[in-house]
Design a protein around this motif. Structure first.
Motif, PDB file in Angstrom:
ATOM      1  N   LYS A 181       8.204  -7.776  -1.350  1.00 26.82           N
ATOM      2  CA  LYS A 181       7.251  -7.030  -0.518  1.00 26.82           C
ATOM      3  C   LYS A 181       6.971  -8.115   0.515  1.00 26.82           C
ATOM      4  N   GLY A 183       5.265  -7.133   3.400  1.00 23.05           N
ATOM      5  CA  GLY A 183       4.198  -6.470   4.232  1.00 23.05           C
ATOM      6  C   GLY A 183       3.322  -5.508   3.302  1.00 23.05           C
ATOM      7  N   ARG A 184       2.184  -4.947   3.773  1.00 25.18           N
ATOM      8  CA  ARG A 184       1.740  -3.899   3.105  1.00 25.18           C
ATOM      9  C   ARG A 184       0.638  -2.865   4.318  1.00 25.18           C
ATOM     10  N   ASP A 232       9.250  -0.143  10.163  1.00 24.13           N
ATOM     11  CA  ASP A 232       8.988  -1.068   9.038  1.00 24.13           C
ATOM     12  C   ASP A 232       8.165  -0.382   7.806  1.00 24.13           C
ATOM     13  N   PHE A 233       7.634   0.680   8.251  1.00 21.55           N
ATOM     14  CA  PHE A 233       6.508   1.357   7.404  1.00 21.55           C
ATOM     15  C   PHE A 233       6.644   2.791   7.162  1.00 21.55           C
ATOM     16  N   ASN A 266      -0.074   2.716   8.523  1.00 18.72           N
ATOM     17  CA  ASN A 266       1.145   1.921   8.906  1.00 18.72           C
ATOM     18  C   ASN A 266       0.626   1.056  10.238  1.00 18.72           C
ATOM     19  N   LEU A 313       2.893  -7.498   8.294  1.00 23.02           N
ATOM     20  CA  LEU A 313       4.142  -7.560   8.261  1.00 23.02           C
ATOM     21  C   LEU A 313       4.645  -9.108   8.496  1.00 23.02           C
ATOM     22  N   THR A 339       7.635  -2.537   2.457  1.00 24.74           N
ATOM     23  CA  THR A 339       6.051  -2.641   2.661  1.00 24.74           C
ATOM     24  C   THR A 339       5.374  -1.595   1.815  1.00 24.74           C
TER      25      THR A 339
END
Length: 398
Positions: A181, A183-184, A232-233, A266, A313, A339
């Motif tokens: 992981k 990022g979130r 990225d999300f 995101n 991120l 993510t």
């Protein structure tokens, strides 16, 4: 205690009933592992009115940089109905090559593996050319008020600085090496209230049913989609999680209706821009509708959660490449950089240094019969040890 054996460390941790907010002895066990390796260990209790006091631990080996933090939590969720467990949830029973117990994967197992990896590294190579710290909280599974946030503040006030962090949460969907992981998504919650006029269901002209209004407003929140996702999300997603009137009678129109929602968002949004979009949707829906034709627009109010989680991120090649390389070297798998998923304490750590997450397979976390394969404990320990060598090696070459 065998400090290089993750199964032995994990068994001792599981036997500590550290259900949030209880420490249960788990931090003491960890201190017993780390102090003989040369770590200085501090226990810190954090408090805030209206929340339980939480015991936390901060340990550091070394005094110079580069400085790598390992972060995690020893608190666990309740076991639920213990009669449904195959084995006592706090006995650390081993059966068929697996260790059973609450916290086995979320996340006492990750802590045990990293501690064993550090012990093996020290035994084989001596202390690393820099510093390693453990930042361990006792309320990640709870309100997350008196844990990582306050422990980070406490450590930073004492002059602690970190170059990178690894959180040992269970990140792998099916097998070790599947996923890191990096990022979130952010998380924002709120509760909408619609006021009506209570009355008899047989005389609706004398009442205003707030359920009509709450349905109009919640529909406006769920459609159209907030976005289509980013590079990225995945797409931001809002779910209405409760609708309630507090009304037990079937022949009474309620006076008030409430709806709670949560959105995972995101990097198209910030918490503030998302709040503005939600308010705009609610205002339009309320203006366009009413509780009944010919009546006034929907009368509504919103209360936001106090602590939104912000999207982040991590882009740090030294960190992600060192971890990815260690995973591939040990398992042969090239991990996906993801993510997805919920929030973790990485959302707090990212304000201090680059952070990624990697731990055990999470299929049984929070479940009855939570368990981990002994083979996975050995594999994760080997990955962590290889990561330590690679990460400190990268910085030594700088």
């Amino acid at each position: 205690m065998t400090r290089t054996d993750p199964a032995d460390i994990l068994a001792r941790l599981i036997r500590c009933p550290s259900v949030t907010p209880a420490e249960g002895g788990a931090l003491a066990v960890l201190a017993e592992v780390l102090e003989p390796l040369g770590f200085s260990v501090a226990r810190m209790t954090a408090s805030e009115e209206g929340t339980p006091d939480i015991e936390n631990l901060y340990a550091r080996l070394g005094t110079e940089g580069p400085h790598l933090m390992f972060a995690g939590h020893t608190d666990v969720v309740p076991p639920g109905n213990v009669e449904r467990w195959t084995h006592d949830p706090f006995a650390a029973t081993i059966a068929d090559g697996q260790m059973y117990g609450r916290g086995a994967v979320d996340m006492k197992g990750g802590i045990a593996c990293f501690a064993a990896a550090v012990a093996r590294h020290v035994e084989r190579h001596g202390p690393p050319p820099g510093s390693i710290s453990f930042l361990i909280t006792g309320d990640e599974e709870g309100p997350a008020v008196n844990g990582t946030v306050k422990l980070l503040e406490w450590a930073a006030e004492k002059g602690e600085r970190w170059d990178a962090a690894l959180v040992g949460e269970p990140t792998n969907p099916a097998a070790l090496g599947d996923m890191i992981k990096t990022g979130r998504r952010g998380s924002l919650s709120g509760r909408i209230t619609v006021e009506g006029i209570q009355g008899h269901a047989a005389y609706p002209h004398l009442a205003d049913n707030p359920v009509r209004g709450i349905l109009q407003l919640t529909q406006a929140l769920m459609h159209p989609p907030f976005d289509a996702g980013t590079a990225d999300f995945q797409p931001s997603n809002l779910e209405v999680t409760t609708i309630d009137t507090g009304n037990p009678a079937v022949n009474v129109i309620p006076a008030k209706a409430t709806a709670a929602f949560n959105i995972r968002f995101n990097d198209s949004w910030t918490a503030d821009s998302l709040k503005a979009e939600i308010l705009s949707r609610l205002e339009r829906a309320a203006a366009e509708g009413s509780l009944r034709p010919g009546r006034k627009p929907v009368d509504w109010a919103i209360a936001w959660s106090e602590r939104p989680s912000h999207v982040f991120l991590t882009r740090n090649d030294a960190l992600t490449a060192s971890l990815s390389g260690a995973i591939e070297a040990v398992t042969g798998r090239v991990p996906a950089l993801s993510t997805t998923g919920g929030t973790s304490d990485a959302r707090f750590i990212k304000d201090y240094c680059p952070v990624v997450e990697f731990g055990l397979v999470g299929q049984t976390m929070h479940m009855v019969d939570e368990r981990v394969a002994l083979a996975d404990l050995e594999t994760l320990t080997a990955i962590y040890e290889a990561f330590l060598q690679r990460w400190f090696g990268v910085h030594a070459a700088d």
